[in-house]
Design an enzyme around this catalytic site. Structure first.
Site, mmCIF file in Angstrom:
data_model
loop_
_atom_site.group_PDB
_atom_site.id
_atom_site.type_symbol
_atom_site.label_atom_id
_atom_site.label_comp_id
_atom_site.label_asym_id
_atom_site.label_seq_id
_atom_site.Cartn_x
_atom_site.Cartn_y
_atom_site.Cartn_z
ATOM 1 N N PRO A 30 0.798 -1.223 0.000
ATOM 2 C CA PRO A 30 0.000 0.000 0.000
ATOM 3 C C PRO A 30 0.832 1.275 0.000
ATOM 4 O O PRO A 30 1.860 1.359 0.670
ATOM 5 C CB PRO A 30 -0.832 -0.094 1.287
ATOM 6 C CG PRO A 30 -0.192 -1.150 2.102
ATOM 7 C CD PRO A 30 0.490 -2.083 1.145
ATOM 8 N N ASN A 31 0.337 2.221 -0.784
ATOM 9 C CA ASN A 31 0.875 3.584 -0.881
ATOM 10 C C ASN A 31 2.200 3.677 -1.632
ATOM 11 O O ASN A 31 2.708 4.774 -1.846
ATOM 12 C CB ASN A 31 1.007 4.231 0.513
ATOM 13 C CG ASN A 31 -0.338 4.327 1.198
ATOM 14 O OD1 ASN A 31 -1.263 4.877 0.624
ATOM 15 N ND2 ASN A 31 -0.465 3.775 2.390
ATOM 16 N N ARG A 86 4.194 10.976 -2.092
ATOM 17 C CA ARG A 86 4.121 10.791 -0.636
ATOM 18 C C ARG A 86 5.460 11.142 0.031
ATOM 19 O O ARG A 86 6.519 10.692 -0.411
ATOM 20 C CB ARG A 86 3.698 9.348 -0.273
ATOM 21 C CG ARG A 86 4.787 8.314 -0.450
ATOM 22 C CD ARG A 86 4.370 6.897 -0.134
ATOM 23 N NE ARG A 86 4.168 6.641 1.282
ATOM 24 C CZ ARG A 86 4.312 5.451 1.856
ATOM 25 N NH1 ARG A 86 4.674 4.402 1.127
ATOM 26 N NH2 ARG A 86 4.095 5.301 3.133
ATOM 27 N N TYR A 146 10.790 9.273 1.198
ATOM 28 C CA TYR A 146 10.819 8.260 0.139
ATOM 29 C C TYR A 146 11.438 8.743 -1.173
ATOM 30 O O TYR A 146 11.561 7.965 -2.114
ATOM 31 C CB TYR A 146 9.394 7.742 -0.121
ATOM 32 C CG TYR A 146 8.794 7.072 1.103
ATOM 33 C CD1 TYR A 146 9.274 5.843 1.546
ATOM 34 C CD2 TYR A 146 7.772 7.684 1.837
ATOM 35 C CE1 TYR A 146 8.753 5.231 2.676
ATOM 36 C CE2 TYR A 146 7.238 7.080 2.969
ATOM 37 C CZ TYR A 146 7.735 5.861 3.387
ATOM 38 O OH TYR A 146 7.221 5.257 4.508
ATOM 39 N N ASN A 152 8.170 -5.503 -0.706
ATOM 40 C CA ASN A 152 8.068 -4.357 0.193
ATOM 41 C C ASN A 152 6.585 -4.264 0.556
ATOM 42 O O ASN A 152 5.790 -3.717 -0.213
ATOM 43 C CB ASN A 152 8.543 -3.065 -0.475
ATOM 44 C CG ASN A 152 8.452 -1.880 0.478
ATOM 45 O OD1 ASN A 152 7.837 -1.974 1.540
ATOM 46 N ND2 ASN A 152 9.036 -0.767 0.092
ATOM 47 N N ALA A 167 3.008 -0.647 4.802
ATOM 48 C CA ALA A 167 2.549 -0.688 6.190
ATOM 49 C C ALA A 167 2.128 -2.096 6.641
ATOM 50 O O ALA A 167 2.122 -2.387 7.846
ATOM 51 C CB ALA A 167 1.393 0.285 6.384
ATOM 52 N N HIS A 212 4.150 -4.286 9.159
ATOM 53 C CA HIS A 212 4.072 -4.179 10.614
ATOM 54 C C HIS A 212 2.804 -4.793 11.206
ATOM 55 O O HIS A 212 2.609 -4.734 12.420
ATOM 56 C CB HIS A 212 4.163 -2.698 11.008
ATOM 57 C CG HIS A 212 5.200 -1.952 10.212
ATOM 58 N ND1 HIS A 212 6.537 -2.291 10.242
ATOM 59 C CD2 HIS A 212 5.103 -0.920 9.328
ATOM 60 C CE1 HIS A 212 7.204 -1.476 9.420
ATOM 61 N NE2 HIS A 212 6.356 -0.656 8.852
ATOM 62 N N ASP A 270 2.167 -15.760 6.386
ATOM 63 C CA ASP A 270 1.668 -17.118 6.127
ATOM 64 C C ASP A 270 1.697 -17.453 4.640
ATOM 65 O O ASP A 270 1.976 -18.597 4.259
ATOM 66 C CB ASP A 270 0.247 -17.280 6.671
ATOM 67 C CG ASP A 270 0.228 -17.452 8.189
ATOM 68 O OD1 ASP A 270 1.309 -17.619 8.793
ATOM 69 O OD2 ASP A 270 -0.880 -17.429 8.769
ATOM 70 N N GLU A 285 13.011 -9.080 1.785
ATOM 71 C CA GLU A 285 12.198 -7.924 2.190
ATOM 72 C C GLU A 285 12.987 -6.636 1.932
ATOM 73 O O GLU A 285 14.178 -6.583 2.249
ATOM 74 C CB GLU A 285 11.910 -8.075 3.688
ATOM 75 C CG GLU A 285 11.222 -6.918 4.342
ATOM 76 C CD GLU A 285 11.117 -7.134 5.872
ATOM 77 O OE1 GLU A 285 11.716 -8.101 6.404
ATOM 78 O OE2 GLU A 285 10.450 -6.309 6.510
ATOM 79 N N HIS A 323 12.843 -2.269 2.280
ATOM 80 C CA HIS A 323 12.221 -1.007 2.691
ATOM 81 C C HIS A 323 13.057 0.137 2.163
ATOM 82 O O HIS A 323 14.282 0.149 2.341
ATOM 83 C CB HIS A 323 12.078 -0.917 4.210
ATOM 84 C CG HIS A 323 11.218 -2.003 4.736
ATOM 85 N ND1 HIS A 323 9.850 -1.995 4.570
ATOM 86 C CD2 HIS A 323 11.520 -3.164 5.350
ATOM 87 C CE1 HIS A 323 9.354 -3.106 5.078
ATOM 88 N NE2 HIS A 323 10.351 -3.837 5.543
ATOM 89 N N ILE A 324 12.388 1.074 1.524
ATOM 90 C CA ILE A 324 13.072 2.223 0.938
ATOM 91 C C ILE A 324 13.694 3.078 2.038
ATOM 92 O O ILE A 324 14.825 3.542 1.932
ATOM 93 C CB ILE A 324 12.068 3.052 0.102
ATOM 94 C CG1 ILE A 324 11.581 2.214 -1.088
ATOM 95 C CG2 ILE A 324 12.677 4.376 -0.354
ATOM 96 C CD1 ILE A 324 10.383 2.794 -1.813
ATOM 97 N N SER A 325 12.929 3.286 3.094
ATOM 98 C CA SER A 325 13.359 4.183 4.171
ATOM 99 C C SER A 325 14.097 3.413 5.264
ATOM 100 O O SER A 325 14.073 2.174 5.297
ATOM 101 C CB SER A 325 12.140 4.897 4.766
ATOM 102 O OG SER A 325 11.336 3.965 5.471
ATOM 103 N N ARG A 381 12.836 4.933 12.582
ATOM 104 C CA ARG A 381 11.545 5.626 12.577
ATOM 105 C C ARG A 381 10.699 5.227 13.798
ATOM 106 O O ARG A 381 11.250 4.786 14.801
ATOM 107 C CB ARG A 381 10.848 5.384 11.236
ATOM 108 C CG ARG A 381 11.661 5.948 10.066
ATOM 109 C CD ARG A 381 11.008 5.706 8.723
ATOM 110 N NE ARG A 381 9.732 6.404 8.618
ATOM 111 C CZ ARG A 381 8.837 6.175 7.650
ATOM 112 N NH1 ARG A 381 9.110 5.283 6.702
ATOM 113 N NH2 ARG A 381 7.691 6.834 7.633
ATOM 114 N N ARG A 412 7.064 0.783 13.635
ATOM 115 C CA ARG A 412 7.692 0.263 12.409
ATOM 116 C C ARG A 412 8.842 -0.699 12.720
ATOM 117 O O ARG A 412 9.526 -1.178 11.817
ATOM 118 C CB ARG A 412 8.234 1.418 11.553
ATOM 119 C CG ARG A 412 7.136 2.294 10.976
ATOM 120 C CD ARG A 412 7.687 3.350 10.039
ATOM 121 N NE ARG A 412 6.812 4.508 10.007
ATOM 122 C CZ ARG A 412 5.740 4.618 9.209
ATOM 123 N NH1 ARG A 412 5.427 3.661 8.351
ATOM 124 N NH2 ARG A 412 4.985 5.699 9.260
#
Ligand code: DQA
Length: 146
Positions: A9-10, A17, A22, A74, A77, A80, A87, A98, A100-102, A107, A111
């Protein structure tokens, strides 16, 4: 090698954003970067994004039935919160990394938990779009990390 790159998402809002977190490049830019890299390396790649948890579960399951060799994920949200994504990864048992950009580690405290990290063989954080390339190369055994 056939790799699925999944964004949650997002992440379709990249470039709009929170650019201070990001960056200013868009989701389309990310897909171009990944596709160009994979075409150079002879890797077959599909990039998918969804704002919906169930869609992401479906895409992970499809990766199994369509005989993908690995998944870069990725989960946004859902990282978390989502036991369902964990699963799904466990169900298909495909190699997964996995991304994550940030710098999620620097943070908010909410997170600091990642459910998918219980499954993924590697987690790459805070490297921007380059993290996806590192993840693909890791899965394909091309990177300096193997
Ligand atoms: C993110 C970090 C998550 O905490 C956040 O919810 C995202 C993006 C990242 O790429 O840094 O949507 O996964």
């Amino acid at each position: 090698m056939k790799i699925l790159v999944l964004n949650g998402p997002n992440l379709n809002m990249l470039g709009i954003r929170e650019p201070e977190i990001y960056g200013s490049f868009t989701y389309k830019d990310l897909v171009s970067l990944i596709e160009d890299h994979c075409s150079d390396k002879g890797i077959e790649v599909k990039c998918l994004q969804s704002n919906h948890e169930g869609d992401l579960v479906d895409y992970i399951q499809q990766a199994y039935f369509e005989k993908y060799d690995g998944i870069v994920i990725n989960p946004g949200a859902y990282t978390h919160t989502s036991v369902a994504l964990l699963d799904a990864l466990k169900a298909v048992s495909l190699p997964a990394v996995e991304v994550h950009i940030s710098h999620v580690d620097e943070r908010e405290s909410f997170r600091q938990v990642s459910y998918v990290s219980y499954y993924c063989s590697k987690t790459i954080i805070g490297k921007g779009f380059d993290g996806y390339i590192e993840a693909i190369d890791f899965l394909c055994g091309n990177g300096p990390f193997n």
